[in-house]
Design an enzyme around this catalytic site. Structure first.
Site, PDB file in Angstrom:
ATOM      1  N   ASN A   9       0.801  -1.192   0.068  1.00  0.00           N
ATOM      2  CA  ASN A   9       0.136  -0.156   0.038  1.00  0.00           C
ATOM      3  C   ASN A   9       0.915   1.341   0.176  1.00  0.00           C
ATOM      4  O   ASN A   9       1.280   1.388   1.046  1.00  0.00           O
ATOM      5  CB  ASN A   9      -0.851  -0.060   1.262  1.00  0.00           C
ATOM      6  CG  ASN A   9      -1.993   1.106   1.305  1.00  0.00           C
ATOM      7  OD1 ASN A   9      -1.918   2.000   0.480  1.00  0.00           O
ATOM      8  ND2 ASN A   9      -2.619   0.949   2.573  1.00  0.00           N
ATOM      9  N   LYS A  16       3.030   0.885   3.265  1.00  0.00           N
ATOM     10  CA  LYS A  16       2.840  -0.003   4.137  1.00  0.00           C
ATOM     11  C   LYS A  16       2.953  -1.476   3.353  1.00  0.00           C
ATOM     12  O   LYS A  16       2.536  -1.486   2.295  1.00  0.00           O
ATOM     13  CB  LYS A  16       1.443   0.064   4.637  1.00  0.00           C
ATOM     14  CG  LYS A  16       1.052   0.816   5.733  1.00  0.00           C
ATOM     15  CD  LYS A  16      -0.182   0.710   6.347  1.00  0.00           C
ATOM     16  CE  LYS A  16      -1.035   2.036   6.566  1.00  0.00           C
ATOM     17  NZ  LYS A  16      -2.405   1.888   6.995  1.00  0.00           N
ATOM     18  N   ARG A  94      -2.396  -2.098  -3.451  1.00  0.00           N
ATOM     19  CA  ARG A  94      -3.565  -1.127  -3.603  1.00  0.00           C
ATOM     20  C   ARG A  94      -3.475  -0.054  -4.404  1.00  0.00           C
ATOM     21  O   ARG A  94      -2.611   0.943  -4.350  1.00  0.00           O
ATOM     22  CB  ARG A  94      -3.726  -0.570  -2.079  1.00  0.00           C
ATOM     23  CG  ARG A  94      -4.840   0.350  -1.853  1.00  0.00           C
ATOM     24  CD  ARG A  94      -4.949   0.797  -0.481  1.00  0.00           C
ATOM     25  NE  ARG A  94      -6.333   1.699  -0.280  1.00  0.00           N
ATOM     26  CZ  ARG A  94      -6.231   2.437   0.889  1.00  0.00           C
ATOM     27  NH1 ARG A  94      -5.365   2.386   1.733  1.00  0.00           N
ATOM     28  NH2 ARG A  94      -7.634   3.113   0.957  1.00  0.00           N
ATOM     29  N   HIS A 182     -11.933   3.507  -0.429  1.00  0.00           N
ATOM     30  CA  HIS A 182     -11.973   2.498   0.873  1.00  0.00           C
ATOM     31  C   HIS A 182     -12.617   1.075   0.376  1.00  0.00           C
ATOM     32  O   HIS A 182     -13.066   0.338   1.333  1.00  0.00           O
ATOM     33  CB  HIS A 182     -12.711   3.054   2.004  1.00  0.00           C
ATOM     34  CG  HIS A 182     -11.994   4.213   2.611  1.00  0.00           C
ATOM     35  ND1 HIS A 182     -12.649   5.288   3.052  1.00  0.00           N
ATOM     36  CD2 HIS A 182     -10.458   4.392   2.694  1.00  0.00           C
ATOM     37  CE1 HIS A 182     -11.457   6.094   3.720  1.00  0.00           C
ATOM     38  NE2 HIS A 182     -10.369   5.675   3.487  1.00  0.00           N
ATOM     39  N   ARG A 242      -9.124  16.881   5.483  1.00  0.00           N
ATOM     40  CA  ARG A 242     -10.013  17.163   4.132  1.00  0.00           C
ATOM     41  C   ARG A 242     -11.488  17.483   4.713  1.00  0.00           C
ATOM     42  O   ARG A 242     -11.821  17.125   5.814  1.00  0.00           O
ATOM     43  CB  ARG A 242     -10.213  15.853   3.272  1.00  0.00           C
ATOM     44  CG  ARG A 242      -8.970  15.571   2.565  1.00  0.00           C
ATOM     45  CD  ARG A 242      -9.101  13.938   1.800  1.00  0.00           C
ATOM     46  NE  ARG A 242      -8.018  13.217   2.268  1.00  0.00           N
ATOM     47  CZ  ARG A 242      -8.208  11.705   2.150  1.00  0.00           C
ATOM     48  NH1 ARG A 242      -9.196  11.431   1.423  1.00  0.00           N
ATOM     49  NH2 ARG A 242      -7.215  11.202   2.715  1.00  0.00           N
ATOM     50  N   GLU A 380      -6.831  -4.354   4.877  1.00  0.00           N
ATOM     51  CA  GLU A 380      -6.791  -4.122   3.557  1.00  0.00           C
ATOM     52  C   GLU A 380      -5.880  -4.968   3.045  1.00  0.00           C
ATOM     53  O   GLU A 380      -5.882  -5.524   1.883  1.00  0.00           O
ATOM     54  CB  GLU A 380      -6.552  -2.876   3.332  1.00  0.00           C
ATOM     55  CG  GLU A 380      -8.029  -2.040   3.402  1.00  0.00           C
ATOM     56  CD  GLU A 380      -7.446  -0.473   3.749  1.00  0.00           C
ATOM     57  OE1 GLU A 380      -6.844  -0.141   4.953  1.00  0.00           O
ATOM     58  OE2 GLU A 380      -8.199   0.396   3.368  1.00  0.00           O
TER      59      GLU A 380
END
Ligand code: ADP
Length: 399
Positions: A9, A16, A94, A182, A242, A380
């Site tokens: 990721n 990661k 990802r 996501h 955000r 994930e």
């Protein structure tokens, strides 16, 4: 023999990674998990085994350039020594945006890589880093199979009405529609829920991925039917930095009346808004919960208020609500935020078991609650490993 998969990721300043092993189609089991942070400033790598014990740690000098190629070259060499004779079958990534073209994971080929590159304008802050990792791995290990897993894919089957903006069709034909993100996290939650609570998984559930980025996903029978992020990762909930949903007229005002540049508005909405912008204290929920500053409280209140407002909207998309699942950094670890958010959903029949919530139990709704509320740690990387193994085994069958 057991096979190993490396899940990656890759973001702008951190990567990661996790290694999973799998035997005979069994679920992948975590073997190594790690992270390198501070890429571009002062890189710091830590890798741990499945019990959390540190396997290796390394710091690079401040300003010492760490290229993706150098990092992945070192990582793959290190893994060769730590796989206990297991074969590294492939690398799963990802990838934030799959656009209209990729509604499922794909094997990386020159063609699919070009397809993903063409989607960069839709996610200019994320896609280039995701693709840089693919290219770097291909450079150091050209024969290693790579699989791209998309954060948008889980939402691709949503009803058309949930995917549209009220703008002219020709803009939609050029890709301007609601995608949602996501997806790997929500797919993991859906699979996990089907195992631990099949009747709830078959019903109407809102999953809440509350991390630095935050969104909600309305799921019916384990499929996404609506979600709060849309064309970009800016839409929906209040996030760390955000803004979440905002009147598009405010952006026009900044551009046309205040003389802001598009770049400065982009920085404002992605980097200087959300919890950070409202509190002026931090983008980090833990820091806000610990702060005495009234504006920190205001930011947390707004986070909970907008959570409940969006959850109400998704309940309408679902035609009712049977379950609510919290996940990611805030969702998994902040009982105070879960309590504030759930209190605002009392009208839906959400009743928390306060003690179970504080304790961080897996089931946190009270016995009489009309809505079952659960906490599920997301994974994930595991989802990426599953997709990668699945695609590689299909490829073996067809060759
Ligand atoms: P990312 O989107 O970067 O993967 P995470 O899922 O790690 O983010 O979530 C980060 C958020 O979770 C931060 O706001 C952090 O403060 C919050 N968080 C983590 N642990 C706790 C905790 N114990 N209490 C409150 N908030 C927490």
């Amino acid at each position: 023999m057991a096979q190993a998969i490396l899940s990656l990721n890759a973001g702008s300043s951190s990567i990661k990674f996790a290694v999973f092993k799998s035997e005979q189609q069994a679920d992948p089991v975590l073997s190594v998990a790690g992270k390198v942070e501070g890429i571009g400033t002062a890189p710091h790598l830590v890798a741990r085994d499945s019990r959390g014990a540190v396997l290796t740690e390394r710091r690079w000098d401040k300003g010492q350039a760490l290229t993706h190629e150098a990092f992945f070259g070192d990582l793959l060499d290190w893994l060769d020594e730590h796989l206990d004779g297991c074969d590294l079958a492939g690398v799963g990534h990802r990838i934030v945006h799959g656009g209209e073209a990729y509604a499922a994971p794909v094997l990386v080929t020159p063609e699919t890589l070009a397809g993903m590159e063409a989607l960069t304008p839709l996610a200019p802050l994320h896609q280039p880093h995701n693709l840089a990792a693919i290219r770097a791995v291909a450079d150091v290990r050209p024969d290693l199979a790579q699989v791209a897993c998309f954060d948008t894919a889980f939402h691709a089957g949503q009803p058309e009405v949930a995917r549209r903006f009220a703008i002219p069709h020709e803009l939609e034909d050029r890709g301007m529609r609601r995608y949602g993100f996501h997806g790997l996290s929500y797919e993991y939650i859906a699979l996990h829920l089907a195992r631990i609570d099949p009747s709830l998984a078959a019903g109407r559930v809102i999953a809440a991925h509350l991390g630095n980025g935050a969104s909600l996903c309305a799921m019916q029978g384990g499929r996404s039917v609506d979600t709060t992020m849309s064309f970009t990762t800016l839409d929906g909930l209040v996030m760390g930095t955000r803004s979440g949903s905002i009147d598009p007229g405010l952006i026009l005002y900044l551009l046309l009346q205040e003389g802001c540049t598009a770049e400065s508005v982009q920085r404002l909405l992605y980097e200087r808004s959300g919890l950070l912008g409202v509190s002026g204290v931090s983008s980090d929920m833990r820091a806000l919960l610990e702060s005495d500053d009234p504006r920190a409280d205001e930011a947390v209140e707004l986070f909970a208020y907008r959570f409940a407002r969006e959850a109400g909207a998704l309940t309408s998309s679902l035609g009712g609500l049977d379950g609510l699942v919290f996940t990611a950094g805030i969702g998994e670890n902040a009982p105070a935020v879960r309590a504030l958010a759930c209190r605002r959903l009392t009208w839906l029949g959400v009743v928390l078991d306060d003690e179970a919530n504080k304790r961080g139990a897996a089931l946190i709704s009270a016995p009489g609650s009309a809505v079952t509320v659960r906490v599920v740690p997301t994974d994930e990387e595991q989802m990426i490993a599953r997709h990668t193994l699945h695609l590689l085994s299909q490829r073996q069958e067809t060759t």
